[in-house]
Design an enzyme around this catalytic site. Structure first.
Site, PDB file in Angstrom:
ATOM      1  N   GLU A   9     -60.367  20.942  59.143  1.00 38.26           N
ATOM      2  CA  GLU A   9     -59.543  22.279  58.694  1.00 38.26           C
ATOM      3  C   GLU A   9     -59.726  22.381  57.068  1.00 38.26           C
ATOM      4  O   GLU A   9     -59.629  23.650  56.986  1.00 38.26           O
ATOM      5  CB  GLU A   9     -58.245  22.146  59.375  1.00 38.26           C
ATOM      6  CG  GLU A   9     -57.101  23.066  58.927  1.00 38.26           C
ATOM      7  CD  GLU A   9     -55.625  22.939  59.196  1.00 38.26           C
ATOM      8  OE1 GLU A   9     -55.604  21.961  60.080  1.00 38.26           O
ATOM      9  OE2 GLU A   9     -54.980  23.649  58.831  1.00 38.26           O
ATOM     10  N   TYR A  14     -64.710  52.719  55.142  1.00 42.76           N
ATOM     11  CA  TYR A  14     -64.619  53.946  54.171  1.00 42.76           C
ATOM     12  C   TYR A  14     -65.843  54.885  54.254  1.00 42.76           C
ATOM     13  O   TYR A  14     -65.638  56.061  54.296  1.00 42.76           O
ATOM     14  CB  TYR A  14     -64.946  53.242  52.712  1.00 42.76           C
ATOM     15  CG  TYR A  14     -63.775  52.716  52.235  1.00 42.76           C
ATOM     16  CD1 TYR A  14     -62.779  53.497  51.689  1.00 42.76           C
ATOM     17  CD2 TYR A  14     -63.684  51.324  51.758  1.00 42.76           C
ATOM     18  CE1 TYR A  14     -61.682  52.710  51.077  1.00 42.76           C
ATOM     19  CE2 TYR A  14     -62.810  50.827  51.122  1.00 42.76           C
ATOM     20  CZ  TYR A  14     -61.597  51.538  50.728  1.00 42.76           C
ATOM     21  OH  TYR A  14     -60.458  51.087  50.020  1.00 42.76           O
ATOM     22  N   ASP A  58     -54.527  19.285  60.786  1.00 33.61           N
ATOM     23  CA  ASP A  58     -53.059  18.821  60.415  1.00 33.61           C
ATOM     24  C   ASP A  58     -52.582  18.594  61.799  1.00 33.61           C
ATOM     25  O   ASP A  58     -52.896  19.157  62.824  1.00 33.61           O
ATOM     26  CB  ASP A  58     -52.321  19.928  59.713  1.00 33.61           C
ATOM     27  CG  ASP A  58     -52.525  19.936  58.234  1.00 33.61           C
ATOM     28  OD1 ASP A  58     -53.188  19.217  57.691  1.00 33.61           O
ATOM     29  OD2 ASP A  58     -52.129  20.859  57.527  1.00 33.61           O
TER      30      ASP A  58
END
Lengths: 394, 394
Positions: free
Chosen positions: A212, A110, A264
């Protein structure tokens, strides 16, 4: 506007860091001033952050940026805009450092976004050009600056959102405070966006377990895993951010602690492990400080699920559990697995075995499926047994 | 499997909470046993969690669950499966409480997922039926149980991932530890998933500032905002989770602190405010404990951006800044704004004004656009000025 200084609330570490960053930026850009004064075309020489210039350094076990460079010259029509953007971002960051600010990369986008009006010398018309239109443009220039001055954005006091958490028997100094990471109650310590500024005071832990999933972290923390097994417990809450990666790397480097990663059982989990271990391809210039080549993939592995006759390893799951818990792999999973298989650091015997089982069975498993066998199974059987017997993938 | 108890690592609070939850579940289900013993059809009566049974309680300023109930009878073919699911989840949670476990809702889904084989009395054939196939089924049954026994899942030691963070001049007790939230260095305290178990020890703050964006939280924290203005600084890191909402509510109720909420200027930000303030429609039964009816929307408001002739209020942005910073609203934004406009609690004069400006200008703004005007502008002008002059929306 009230003119109130924020200096008095800044930590001593930050005050020191500002001075260092200012000096580095000034040194890098004083070369441009010299160029101009001596009548040369001001030119920046920056190492390329392209895929072609990304090298897997097998000896060190991490991704590195190569030596190919690019030039950005002020007086070359094709390079002038990028040259301007690089100088612009450097001057905004320089200004922010001087003003005791803590911009984010979104702020910097910005702050630099505006329209430049100029007279086209060929046609004589006034034209307009935006400094940049999208954040990915300013982000890319920030990365160039990091490479150019060999300094991560965090060292320039550029902040970002931060997901990583830690608990364990360890004392650190952050800012002006000493924090006891073993006294966080049921909550946790949220790692700061600038982990290089943390000072490790003392530690009483034998390994680091990086999880995780935040919810699994909460479970193990609450059940006292880290107390019982003398561990530092960390969660990346999904894909790890830069601060969590740097924090883990420092625990490995400076404290010599083994790092185990629990995700996982799917290509997404493997990728998380890969980012911790060797770094990410798009940000290879960071890996030298963010990657942890010694990190070990603790699980959940395909062999944990299906067992292996070859390795004489029984699965942790029964046939009935597999039937209940296993999730069918998606096309995206399979595509990603094939991609990973092509990466040099996944081309080890054990990893190819892992990926091939996945591609054959087309099956994945969440850590929660193990927790559902009982938290004690995860806490008192699966994790300690795998660590003790060295049943992880390097 | 090693049989090692985890009890010794549990906090005193958790041990007490387990006993309480066990008792509540046992009491609720002993009714079923009585039904069976006395020859009645075992039946559960649960308040409906439907939209039609969601009431906006204007006096208290929050969403409530109505009094309509549904019956689940074991011997009704249409209700038997839901009855079975409810009893199943209760028994799994009961078991987990007894075993000193900390399941997540994902675990509970896995733990209950299995296939029931039964003989169809009409045909004499053996048939199979899954307890549930998707997590949304088990989640729904967990919510039924929460309503049935009037106890939030957190009180049953069911954990979840947790994003909320806090810093400020306050001491709390969590688990067996006293934590000084003013001594977190550059990091922060990550709120526990069960904030009802937190004990507020002492506080030296005049208000609470809740920030949607973690990165902006990091900036204000680092620049010492909470020290300078005697605030507790909280981030929900996006859509607030249950724990962050409950924590904020308790700060309001028990410490009487005013709560200011700072989000992006867009319908998504308004919705975040709305969830903090009145609760969410789908989980109306939780609002009585999670909603904070006194919460105030500090900004960023449309009037902050565009000003208002009617209210004689100048905008905080110049024309040039608006040109640079404003983002065009998407169709989804506009659809969402129209939806919000239909909600009773957004039908106040000031909110309708806000939404109408948005619909007219079709423009939104991120908080970062304000930070890009300088962190001091946000920290030393915008926020304190708006609080001092009461320039917020109730």
């Amino acid at each position: 506007m009230r003119e109130v200084s924020t200096v008095s609330y800044m930590s001593a570490v930050d005050i020191k860091a500002r001075k260092k960053a200012l000096k580095k930026i000034e040194r890098a850009f004083s070369k441009l001033v010299k160029d101009i004064l001596s009548g040369k075309t001001p030119t920046l020489v920056i190492r390329k952050r392209t895929l072609a210039n990304t090298v897997f350094d097998a000896e060190r076990g991490l991704l590195r940026i190569g030596n190919a460079t690019l030039k950005r010259s002020f007086l070359n029509a094709g390079e002038a805009k990028k040259f301007m953007q690089t100088v612009l971002i450097a001057s905004i960051i320089h200004e922010a450092l001087k003003n005791d600010e803590y911009p984010t990369i979104r702020d910097l986008y910005y702050r630099g976004k505006h329209t430049i009006r100029f007279r086209d010398l060929a046609t004589g018309r006034v034209r307009e050009e935006n400094t940049w239109d999208e954040q990915k443009e300013s982000d890319s220039v920030i990365r160039d600056l990091e490479v150019l001055i060999d300094m991560l954005r965090e060292e320039m006091l550029i902040l970002s959102k931060e997901k990583g958490k830690v608990v364990g028997d360890m004392r650190i100094k952050s800012g002006d405070d000493i924090i006891d990471l073993s006294k966080m109650g049921h909550g946790a310590y949220s790692i700061e966006p600038t982990p290089d500024f943390i000072e490790f005071k003392d530690v009483n832990a034998e390994f680091v377990l990086v999880i995780e999933k935040d919810a699994v972290f909460q479970q193990l923390h609450r059940a006292g895993f880290w107390k019982k097994y003398k561990a530092l417990l960390i969660t990346s809450a999904g894909q790890p951010d830069r601060a969590t990666r740097r924090f883990v790397r420092r625990l490995s480097d400076e404290l010599g602690l083994p790092i185990y990663i629990l995700t996982d059982a799917d290509p997404y989990g493997w990728y998380i492990y890969s980012v911790f271990k060797v770094g990410s391809i798009t940000l290879s210039y960071e890996s030298e400080r963010l990657a942890t080549p010694s990190a070990r993939f603790l699980g959940v592995s395909m062999i944990d699920i299906f067992g292996s006759d070859k390795l004489k390893k029984k699965p942790y799951l029964t046939e009935a559990e597999r039937k209940n818990y296993i999730i069918k792999a998606t096309d995206t999973d399979i595509k990603r697995a094939k991609e990973l298989k092509s990466y040099e650091w996944f081309r080890t015997k054990r990893w190819l075995e892992e990926i091939n089982i996945f591609l054959k069975k087309k099956a994945k498993l969440e850590i929660e499926a193990l927790t559902s066998k009982g938290l004690r199974f995860l806490m008192d059987t699966y994790i300690p047994e795998k660590i003790e017997t060295g049943d992880w993938i390097a």
